[in-house]
Design an enzyme around this catalytic site. Structure first.
Site, PDB file in Angstrom:
ATOM      1  N   CYS A  29       0.812  -1.224   0.000  1.00 46.38           N
ATOM      2  CA  CYS A  29       0.000   0.000   0.000  1.00 46.38           C
ATOM      3  C   CYS A  29       0.847   1.277   0.000  1.00 46.38           C
ATOM      4  CB  CYS A  29      -0.995   0.008   1.151  1.00 46.38           C
ATOM      5  SG  CYS A  29      -0.312  -0.324   2.783  1.00 46.38           S
ATOM      6  N   ASP A 153      -7.668   5.193  -1.554  1.00 51.19           N
ATOM      7  CA  ASP A 153      -7.270   3.990  -0.830  1.00 51.19           C
ATOM      8  C   ASP A 153      -6.532   3.018  -1.749  1.00 51.19           C
ATOM      9  OD1 ASP A 153      -7.108   1.681   0.724  1.00 51.19           O
ATOM     10  OD2 ASP A 153      -9.072   2.003   1.628  1.00 51.19           O
ATOM     11  N   HIS A 155      -5.630   0.056  -1.186  1.00 55.02           N
ATOM     12  CA  HIS A 155      -5.903  -1.350  -0.880  1.00 55.02           C
ATOM     13  C   HIS A 155      -6.912  -1.990  -1.831  1.00 55.02           C
ATOM     14  CE1 HIS A 155      -4.481   0.596   2.843  1.00 55.02           C
ATOM     15  NE2 HIS A 155      -3.767  -0.503   2.941  1.00 55.02           N
TER      16      HIS A 155
END
Length: 196
Positions: A29, A153, A155
């Site tokens: 990440c 994000d 992820h």
């Protein structure tokens, strides 16, 4: 109503898990957040070099003496400090590191983040606990103290489908409870280089 909204100034690419035939689920990440930051500098014309991949980032950290040679090709995490080292290494970009001892303290940095977006306009990498994210903007109400963060994000593991990314919240406004209230966080705020 007293609310200020300050956003990233310019274009960027969304880098997330599983792109470029790299299975970095559960460990990549911060690498992806770095790539998003790097893409901002590309779009704004600060460089025409391709975005570094995970091994390029790892090799750079070895080259500057931050990591041992065994780091290259590993699935080891990096954080805000490593992202700042790589921004300097690849782009000659300086960064400010802002630290908070818990996610609960992040709203106290709202004015500082508003100022960053207004003066620099660069996306921010934030790492804490075992997660890294990219902050694209902040909404701050001076009267009520209400704060929201515009989060990209890394992820996400799906296809590059904007409808899904927006509707499922992979890019969206998040309140202070989005952050782990007990984990410490470090933020990497890249500075825009002076152009001659």
């Amino acid at each position: 109503d007293g609310t200020q909204i300050a956003l990233v100034d310019g274009c960027y690419s969304y880098f997330h898990y599983m792109q470029d035939n790299i299975n970095d689920d559960q460990w990549g990440c911060a690498y992806r957040s770095f790539q998003t930051l790097y893409s901002w500098f590309r779009y704004q014309g600060y460089t025409d070099k391709a975005t570094p991949m995970h091994k390029d980032i790892q090799q750079a950290l070895c080259d500057v003496g931050d990591k041992p040679s065994t780091f290259v090709g590993s699935k080891k995490w990096i954080g805000s400090y490593e992202v700042s080292i790589c921004l300097d290494h690849f782009l000659n970009v300086s960064s400010r590191i802002v630290c908070v001892s818990s996610g609960a303290e992040l709203p106290q940095k709202a004015r500082e983040l508003v100022s960053h977006f207004q003066s620099e306009g660069t996306p921010i990498m934030i790492g804490g606990g075992v997660l890294a994210h990219t902050i694209l903007g902040i909404s701050f109400n001076e009267i009520t103290g209400e704060v929201k963060f515009l989060i990209l994000d890394p992820h996400y593991t799906g296809r590059d489908d904007l409808k899904t990314i927006h509707s499922k919240g992979w890019c969206g406004w998040k309140g202070p409870n989005f952050w782990d209230q007990r984990a410490n966080y470090n933020l990497c705020l890249p500075m825009t280089p002076s152009m001659v």
